[in-house]
Write a protein that holds these residues in place. Sequence first.
Motif, PDB file in Angstrom:
ATOM      1  N   GLN A 169      16.884  12.638   7.450  1.00  0.00           N
ATOM      2  CA  GLN A 169      16.861  13.174   8.813  1.00  0.00           C
ATOM      3  C   GLN A 169      16.231  12.185   9.786  1.00  0.00           C
ATOM      4  N   SER A 170      15.166  11.503   9.351  1.00  0.00           N
ATOM      5  CA  SER A 170      14.453  10.591  10.245  1.00  0.00           C
ATOM      6  C   SER A 170      15.280   9.371  10.629  1.00  0.00           C
ATOM      7  N   CYS A 171      16.319   9.080   9.846  1.00  0.00           N
ATOM      8  CA  CYS A 171      17.182   7.938  10.161  1.00  0.00           C
ATOM      9  C   CYS A 171      18.554   8.371  10.665  1.00  0.00           C
ATOM     10  N   SER A 172      18.760   9.662  10.870  1.00  0.00           N
ATOM     11  CA  SER A 172      20.102  10.187  11.129  1.00  0.00           C
ATOM     12  C   SER A 172      20.590   9.993  12.555  1.00  0.00           C
ATOM     13  N   SER A 173      19.694   9.720  13.497  1.00  0.00           N
ATOM     14  CA  SER A 173      20.105   9.526  14.887  1.00  0.00           C
ATOM     15  C   SER A 173      19.283   8.412  15.505  1.00  0.00           C
ATOM     16  N   ALA A 174      19.792   7.855  16.590  1.00  0.00           N
ATOM     17  CA  ALA A 174      19.070   6.776  17.272  1.00  0.00           C
ATOM     18  C   ALA A 174      17.703   7.249  17.741  1.00  0.00           C
ATOM     19  N   ASN A 206      15.787   9.676  16.419  1.00  0.00           N
ATOM     20  CA  ASN A 206      14.876   9.806  15.277  1.00  0.00           C
ATOM     21  C   ASN A 206      14.450   8.446  14.742  1.00  0.00           C
ATOM     22  N   ARG A 207      15.390   7.510  14.699  1.00  0.00           N
ATOM     23  CA  ARG A 207      15.049   6.170  14.207  1.00  0.00           C
ATOM     24  C   ARG A 207      14.020   5.507  15.114  1.00  0.00           C
ATOM     25  N   ASN A 208      14.168   5.677  16.401  1.00  0.00           N
ATOM     26  CA  ASN A 208      13.192   5.113  17.339  1.00  0.00           C
ATOM     27  C   ASN A 208      11.813   5.724  17.134  1.00  0.00           C
ATOM     28  N   THR A 209      11.776   7.027  16.885  1.00  0.00           N
ATOM     29  CA  THR A 209      10.491   7.698  16.681  1.00  0.00           C
ATOM     30  C   THR A 209       9.806   7.199  15.415  1.00  0.00           C
ATOM     31  N   LEU A 210      10.564   7.128  14.304  1.00  0.00           N
ATOM     32  CA  LEU A 210       9.984   6.670  13.041  1.00  0.00           C
ATOM     33  C   LEU A 210       9.568   5.206  13.131  1.00  0.00           C
ATOM     34  N   PHE A 219       0.847  -1.188   0.000  1.00  0.00           N
ATOM     35  CA  PHE A 219       0.000   0.000   0.000  1.00  0.00           C
ATOM     36  C   PHE A 219       0.884   1.241   0.000  1.00  0.00           C
ATOM     37  N   ALA A 220       0.705   2.119  -0.996  1.00  0.00           N
ATOM     38  CA  ALA A 220       1.557   3.292  -1.160  1.00  0.00           C
ATOM     39  C   ALA A 220       0.714   4.578  -1.091  1.00  0.00           C
ATOM     40  N   PHE A 221       1.145   5.560  -0.333  1.00  0.00           N
ATOM     41  CA  PHE A 221       2.309   5.648   0.532  1.00  0.00           C
ATOM     42  C   PHE A 221       1.914   6.372   1.813  1.00  0.00           C
ATOM     43  N   VAL A 222       2.734   6.199   2.857  1.00  0.00           N
ATOM     44  CA  VAL A 222       2.797   7.155   3.956  1.00  0.00           C
ATOM     45  C   VAL A 222       4.152   7.831   3.861  1.00  0.00           C
ATOM     46  N   LEU A 223       4.270   9.053   4.398  1.00  0.00           N
ATOM     47  CA  LEU A 223       5.488   9.837   4.211  1.00  0.00           C
ATOM     48  C   LEU A 223       6.142  10.167   5.547  1.00  0.00           C
ATOM     49  N   PRO A 224       7.471  10.021   5.649  1.00  0.00           N
ATOM     50  CA  PRO A 224       8.160  10.517   6.845  1.00  0.00           C
ATOM     51  C   PRO A 224       8.029  12.044   6.893  1.00  0.00           C
TER      52      PRO A 224
END
Length: 600
Positions: free
Chosen positions: A278-283, A285-289, A226-231
């Motif tokens: 940006q959403s993957c750039s730090s631990a 942010n990764r936890n949040t996403l 299913f496409a898409f949700v966006l960060p």
Amino acid sequence: MLSKEYRKIWLHGLNLTSGSPSQEIVNGNLKFEYKCEELFRFRRCASFTMAPSVSITNHTTSSSPRPHILYTVQANINGNALTTKKRYSEFVGLHVQLNDRFSLPPKRILATTFFPSAWADDTLISERKDGLTAYLQAVLSDHKYRSSQAVTEFLAGTTPTGKFDLEDALPSTLSRKAALSLATAVKSGDVEAAATPVSGAYYPDWSVGNRPPEGIDFSKFDVIWFAFVLPNSSSTIDWSWNGQSVLQRLVTSARNSGYGTKIVLSVGGWGGCAWFSQSCSSASNRNTLAGALVSAINQYGLDGVDLDWEYPNSPGAGNPYGPNDAANLLSFVTLLRSWLGPSKIISAAVAHLPWLGSNGQPLYDVSAYAAQMSYVNIMNYDVWGASANPGPNAPMANLCGTSWQPQASAQAALNQWTAAGFPASKLLLGVPLYGYVSQSSKTVLTGSLMPSASMLLLQQNQDTEIESDGTTPKSMTFLNGAHPNPSHKEGEVTIQADLRGYWGQQIAFKDIVGSGAIVKRADGNYGEGGGFTMAWDNCSNTPYLYNAAQTTVVTYDDTWSLADKASFARDHGMGGAFTWSLDQDDGLTLQNAIRGGLGK
């Protein structure tokens, strides 16, 4: 002074003796330890370990059950010389038994049958000798595998075991037609069957108007993305105005169908990756996403997540990016796997080459990603968009060796990803249900020059099979995948198609049909119509249309080219195929052709 009973051997500054060494087995290796003497007031002892060795320099052929290749394996383990003859499929069987991390030379019988057999036999055999030698050397260098019963039995056996596999065949004995026919013998059990491949599709939320979830035949799809949700800038996810309601309808319809179709949430997309880096750039942010995605998976009862990040360490559609993107992606998929457990799907839409590392070059080892992920979805489309010099949208291979983009095809992508350590069984081949309309007067695609006439004649002769009455067939098929020009002959076609309004744009397959430029035939395939001429590009194995009066060229895929790509994926051990996108089909005609090519 040295005792007279020993002979001096000088090696790297050490005075060693070569008399009668003591022997012992250390970690499965034969270790020779020699007596040593005092040298410069130090007592230095030296020992040598005899590492296992293996070579495959010779081969033979066997005629039963049909001509195939036997590779002569010569190994030396612990001083014991072993010789055995094995088919390629037996190496595959050993690889499956061991579940090892090493790579075999790829399956490619379909690819080799696109080329003259004078090249194919030598090329295939040479490639496999080198690849199989490297594979066995890697296995024997690892004590865990070297001491296993599977390896012992493999090296001790002299008679080939298991069913004959298509990949064992001598290429010169198989025309392309015969190779594809032999592949159908899987159904009768005469040829070893591979794992059932996946047949899937992307379903964009904006297609709900013309293809509502309640009208989907879920028996045709193993997975729907299913496409898409966006960060977003907060490292959570945004939905389209109707995305959540459409997704709920899709999940409900799939579950009610009873066919077990898996529904996976895709995040990103070509125009939706502005905040991925940006959403993957730090631990944090990764936890949040990851938390936002896992929450959505749980809320809607989904079967996994698909990361359509286009692309790490590359701007894609003008997105921010950074040199650590690929490393951060690995951290993110590892985190997702720890939260989702082993049964959920984690996939990623990818280009023909692996992700770009910090140096801007494709990663040469992506095995760590493969350990966490279910699939990568290779987007083998948009290779050539609309242009005054149009080229193929989705080439299967560089079949003539003349492509301007040799790294961008189904075959190139398979080779590039497996060479980097991603198993073929986890690679899904993407195929498009759309094409491009170009303003162009060309009648031959760019970068697709044909080989010489003598080569074509050779290909034609090699694919000619004698009929039972001793005559040759009335029609012959080139080994490189050419199909006859299927003009529509079922009555006069009065409609004149005009696609000039699509110049410079994509066009859905169903809209090509709707325009009258191609016409569906009684056999389920399509012929030319509406003033357009249908042509076939032998070098990419794709069709195209042109109308000289309108200076219009359409590059696209049809039932033949899509079935060929699906067959390629299946015969090369890939995990399956998927389409972009479900709503662009003419009913289910193309999806059925793909499923047929996958053997489903």
